[in-house]
Design an enzyme around this catalytic site. Structure first.
Site, PDB file in Angstrom:
ATOM      1  N   ARG A   1      39.293  10.522  13.177  1.00 43.85           N
ATOM      2  CA  ARG A   1      39.047  11.949  12.918  1.00 43.85           C
ATOM      3  C   ARG A   1      40.243  12.629  12.261  1.00 43.85           C
ATOM      4  O   ARG A   1      40.278  13.848  12.144  1.00 43.85           O
ATOM      5  CB  ARG A   1      38.715  12.662  14.235  1.00 43.85           C
ATOM      6  CG  ARG A   1      37.486  12.126  14.933  1.00 43.85           C
ATOM      7  CD  ARG A   1      36.214  12.421  14.165  1.00 43.85           C
ATOM      8  NE  ARG A   1      35.031  11.887  14.806  1.00 43.85           N
ATOM      9  CZ  ARG A   1      33.818  11.914  14.281  1.00 43.85           C
ATOM     10  NH1 ARG A   1      33.637  12.444  13.091  1.00 43.85           N
ATOM     11  NH2 ARG A   1      32.783  11.396  14.933  1.00 43.85           N
TER      12      ARG A   1
ATOM     13  N   HIS B   1      37.696  -0.303   9.189  1.00 42.68           N
ATOM     14  CA  HIS B   1      36.831   0.838   8.889  1.00 42.68           C
ATOM     15  C   HIS B   1      37.696   2.038   8.548  1.00 42.68           C
ATOM     16  O   HIS B   1      38.594   2.407   9.294  1.00 42.68           O
ATOM     17  CB  HIS B   1      35.937   1.155  10.089  1.00 42.68           C
ATOM     18  CG  HIS B   1      34.726   1.977   9.770  1.00 42.68           C
ATOM     19  ND1 HIS B   1      34.804   3.211   9.159  1.00 42.68           N
ATOM     20  CD2 HIS B   1      33.406   1.749   9.981  1.00 42.68           C
ATOM     21  CE1 HIS B   1      33.589   3.703   9.000  1.00 42.68           C
ATOM     22  NE2 HIS B   1      32.710   2.837   9.488  1.00 42.68           N
TER      23      HIS B   1
ATOM     24  N   TYR C   1      36.466   8.669   9.360  1.00 42.11           N
ATOM     25  CA  TYR C   1      35.324   9.493   8.958  1.00 42.11           C
ATOM     26  C   TYR C   1      35.743  10.659   8.069  1.00 42.11           C
ATOM     27  O   TYR C   1      34.912  11.234   7.368  1.00 42.11           O
ATOM     28  CB  TYR C   1      34.610  10.034  10.195  1.00 42.11           C
ATOM     29  CG  TYR C   1      34.050   8.958  11.101  1.00 42.11           C
ATOM     30  CD1 TYR C   1      33.250   7.935  10.582  1.00 42.11           C
ATOM     31  CD2 TYR C   1      34.315   8.960  12.461  1.00 42.11           C
ATOM     32  CE1 TYR C   1      32.737   6.945  11.410  1.00 42.11           C
ATOM     33  CE2 TYR C   1      33.800   7.980  13.294  1.00 42.11           C
ATOM     34  CZ  TYR C   1      33.011   6.976  12.773  1.00 42.11           C
ATOM     35  OH  TYR C   1      32.499   6.000  13.590  1.00 42.11           O
TER      36      TYR C   1
ATOM     37  N   HIS D   1      32.426   4.995   4.396  1.00 45.13           N
ATOM     38  CA  HIS D   1      31.225   5.773   4.116  1.00 45.13           C
ATOM     39  C   HIS D   1      31.379   6.402   2.731  1.00 45.13           C
ATOM     40  O   HIS D   1      32.401   7.043   2.469  1.00 45.13           O
ATOM     41  CB  HIS D   1      31.033   6.871   5.159  1.00 45.13           C
ATOM     42  CG  HIS D   1      30.748   6.359   6.536  1.00 45.13           C
ATOM     43  ND1 HIS D   1      30.517   7.202   7.603  1.00 45.13           N
ATOM     44  CD2 HIS D   1      30.630   5.102   7.027  1.00 45.13           C
ATOM     45  CE1 HIS D   1      30.284   6.488   8.692  1.00 45.13           C
ATOM     46  NE2 HIS D   1      30.350   5.208   8.364  1.00 45.13           N
TER      47      HIS D   1
ATOM     48  N   GLU E   1      29.196   1.342   2.750  1.00 47.62           N
ATOM     49  CA  GLU E   1      28.264   1.275   3.871  1.00 47.62           C
ATOM     50  C   GLU E   1      26.958   1.993   3.536  1.00 47.62           C
ATOM     51  O   GLU E   1      26.963   3.094   2.981  1.00 47.62           O
ATOM     52  CB  GLU E   1      28.884   1.888   5.125  1.00 47.62           C
ATOM     53  CG  GLU E   1      27.993   1.782   6.348  1.00 47.62           C
ATOM     54  CD  GLU E   1      28.701   2.181   7.624  1.00 47.62           C
ATOM     55  OE1 GLU E   1      28.008   2.481   8.621  1.00 47.62           O
ATOM     56  OE2 GLU E   1      29.949   2.197   7.641  1.00 47.62           O
TER      57      GLU E   1
ATOM     58  N   ASP F   1      24.167  -1.316   7.513  1.00 47.50           N
ATOM     59  CA  ASP F   1      24.067  -0.859   8.891  1.00 47.50           C
ATOM     60  C   ASP F   1      22.588  -0.815   9.267  1.00 47.50           C
ATOM     61  O   ASP F   1      21.799  -0.096   8.642  1.00 47.50           O
ATOM     62  CB  ASP F   1      24.694   0.532   9.040  1.00 47.50           C
ATOM     63  CG  ASP F   1      24.773   0.995  10.474  1.00 47.50           C
ATOM     64  OD1 ASP F   1      23.714   1.072  11.138  1.00 47.50           O
ATOM     65  OD2 ASP F   1      25.882   1.292  10.949  1.00 47.50           O
TER      66      ASP F   1
ATOM     67  N   HIS G   1      21.322   2.638  10.229  1.00 44.08           N
ATOM     68  CA  HIS G   1      21.298   3.531   9.075  1.00 44.08           C
ATOM     69  C   HIS G   1      20.122   3.253   8.147  1.00 44.08           C
ATOM     70  O   HIS G   1      19.417   4.184   7.729  1.00 44.08           O
ATOM     71  CB  HIS G   1      22.601   3.415   8.285  1.00 44.08           C
ATOM     72  CG  HIS G   1      23.795   3.926   9.013  1.00 44.08           C
ATOM     73  ND1 HIS G   1      25.068   3.891   8.472  1.00 44.08           N
ATOM     74  CD2 HIS G   1      23.934   4.494  10.243  1.00 44.08           C
ATOM     75  CE1 HIS G   1      25.924   4.409   9.344  1.00 44.08           C
ATOM     76  NE2 HIS G   1      25.263   4.770  10.420  1.00 44.08           N
TER      77      HIS G   1
ATOM     78  N   HIS H   1      26.601  -4.094  10.113  1.00 44.40           N
ATOM     79  CA  HIS H   1      26.775  -3.325  11.337  1.00 44.40           C
ATOM     80  C   HIS H   1      25.482  -3.471  12.131  1.00 44.40           C
ATOM     81  O   HIS H   1      24.435  -2.976  11.697  1.00 44.40           O
ATOM     82  CB  HIS H   1      27.040  -1.852  11.026  1.00 44.40           C
ATOM     83  CG  HIS H   1      28.438  -1.561  10.637  1.00 44.40           C
ATOM     84  ND1 HIS H   1      28.802  -0.414   9.957  1.00 44.40           N
ATOM     85  CD2 HIS H   1      29.592  -2.259  10.841  1.00 44.40           C
ATOM     86  CE1 HIS H   1      30.114  -0.427   9.760  1.00 44.40           C
ATOM     87  NE2 HIS H   1      30.610  -1.532  10.282  1.00 44.40           N
TER      88      HIS H   1
ATOM     89  N   ASP I   1      20.952   8.940  12.274  1.00 48.81           N
ATOM     90  CA  ASP I   1      22.194   8.187  12.470  1.00 48.81           C
ATOM     91  C   ASP I   1      22.743   8.319  13.885  1.00 48.81           C
ATOM     92  O   ASP I   1      23.843   8.816  14.104  1.00 48.81           O
ATOM     93  CB  ASP I   1      23.259   8.616  11.452  1.00 48.81           C
ATOM     94  CG  ASP I   1      24.537   7.776  11.548  1.00 48.81           C
ATOM     95  OD1 ASP I   1      24.509   6.725  12.209  1.00 48.81           O
ATOM     96  OD2 ASP I   1      25.558   8.186  10.991  1.00 48.81           O
TER      97      ASP I   1
ATOM     98  N   HIS J   1      23.315   5.659  16.972  1.00 48.61           N
ATOM     99  CA  HIS J   1      23.233   4.263  17.364  1.00 48.61           C
ATOM    100  C   HIS J   1      22.811   4.122  18.822  1.00 48.61           C
ATOM    101  O   HIS J   1      23.099   4.977  19.655  1.00 48.61           O
ATOM    102  CB  HIS J   1      24.588   3.579  17.167  1.00 48.61           C
ATOM    103  CG  HIS J   1      25.086   3.622  15.760  1.00 48.61           C
ATOM    104  ND1 HIS J   1      26.280   3.041  15.382  1.00 48.61           N
ATOM    105  CD2 HIS J   1      24.571   4.160  14.625  1.00 48.61           C
ATOM    106  CE1 HIS J   1      26.470   3.234  14.085  1.00 48.61           C
ATOM    107  NE2 HIS J   1      25.453   3.920  13.612  1.00 48.61           N
TER     108      HIS J   1
ATOM    109  N   GLU K   1      28.403  -1.635  16.758  1.00 47.03           N
ATOM    110  CA  GLU K   1      28.934  -0.274  16.852  1.00 47.03           C
ATOM    111  C   GLU K   1      28.073   0.535  17.840  1.00 47.03           C
ATOM    112  O   GLU K   1      27.872   1.727  17.674  1.00 47.03           O
ATOM    113  CB  GLU K   1      28.898   0.424  15.496  1.00 47.03           C
ATOM    114  CG  GLU K   1      29.805  -0.153  14.454  1.00 47.03           C
ATOM    115  CD  GLU K   1      29.737   0.636  13.160  1.00 47.03           C
ATOM    116  OE1 GLU K   1      30.788   0.895  12.573  1.00 47.03           O
ATOM    117  OE2 GLU K   1      28.614   0.995  12.751  1.00 47.03           O
TER     118      GLU K   1
END
Length: 277
Positions: free
Chosen positions: A37, A67, A70, A107, A142, A176, A179, A211, A224, A226, A256
């Site tokens: 973040r 990864h 975000y 992403h 992704e 994913d 996704h 993923h 989205d 999970h 994930e």
């Protein structure tokens, strides 16, 4: 052999991530390059990385997956946000060379009402700036669920980005499962059809990692969220078909799901039990 891992925290260091992966029955893992973040990256200890590389070598690990945070949005409408993303990716790719021949997943970002084409233009510009011919890292786009103004909800958007990257040999895709299901690709009832479409539009040779997530929401929900393996709308039967599919079974799978490490150990045990060696 099923190549399976989960997302592990970097707070304890690279060597401990390798040991933790072995402890839960994994032979690969995913980690954030920095605070997911934020923008701050933890200093890399060369001895720590060397110890991890020894673990991966001695235990036949599949390719590791890093990864991006975000906060990396290379197609934002805000110029400073795009500059922040560019600087972050440049730094990440330098750091990734401590783990040669690994994957770096990100992403594609949100175009924030500028339109998909404008978003794609910005993403391509960023990738053509950061990718170096000598890098060993493969950058993965992704597939996204399509919430808000996300780029990457359609295979065509991913394909267009890759086609316009100058050094496209350094590019790949991370699919994913949550996704794509949420985006409207029916991997539950028509997995072969979805893979044929992926191959026609992008090329299965570009699919480098998966993923592996169940979905809290129904098909084409664009949410989205999970879910733990077998407890969502995708379900264990469809996931079993995914990990055993002849076009997918050789790939590394990364969990994930909303689980702690102990829960991931149970999921890995479950998946190994339904994988056909």
């Amino acid at each position: 052999m099923l190549n399976i891992g989960c997302h592990l925290s970097t707070t304890k260091g690279f060597e401990n991530m390798g040991k933790e992966a072995l402890k839960i029955g994994a032979n690969t893992f995913q980690f954030f390059t920095r605070n997911p973040r934020g923008g701050k990256a933890k200093a890399i200890g060369e001895k720590d990385v060397a110890a991890l590389l020894e673990i991966t070598k001695n235990n036949n690990f599949a390719t590791l997956l890093a990864h991006a945070p975000y906060t990396l949005n290379g197609c934002s409408a805000d110029e400073k946000t795009r500059e922040f993303a560019l600087g972050m990716m440049i730094d990440d790719l330098v750091r990734m060379e401590y783990l040669p021949n690994s994957f770096y997943n990100f992403h594609p970002g949100s175009h924030v009402k500028q339109g998909v084409e404008v978003g794609i233009n910005y993403i391509v510009e960023m990738l053509n700036t950061v990718i170096r011919p000598e890098q060993t890292t493969t950058i993965l786009l992704e597939t996204m669920a399509g919430k808000g103004t996300e780029v990457g909800r359609k295979f065509e958007e991913i394909a267009e980005i890759i086609s316009r990257v100058e050094l496209k040999d350094h590019m790949g895709v991370c699919l994913d499962t949550c996704h794509v299901y949420d985006a409207g690709y029916d991997i539950v009832n028509n997995l072969d059809g979805v893979l044929d479409e992926f191959d026609r539009i992008i090329g299965l040779d570009k699919l480098r990692a998966i993923h592996l997530n169940d979905s809290k929401n129904p098909f084409e929900s664009h949410k989205d969220r999970h879910e733990i393996i077998g407890e969502g709308f995708i379900g264990i039967e469809a996931i079993t078909r995914i990990i055993n599919h002849p076009k997918l079974r050789h790939l590394p799978f990364f969990l994930e799901t909303p689980n702690e490490v102990e829960g991931h150990a149970e999921e890995i045990k479950l998946l190994k039990g339904v994988y056909k060696d």
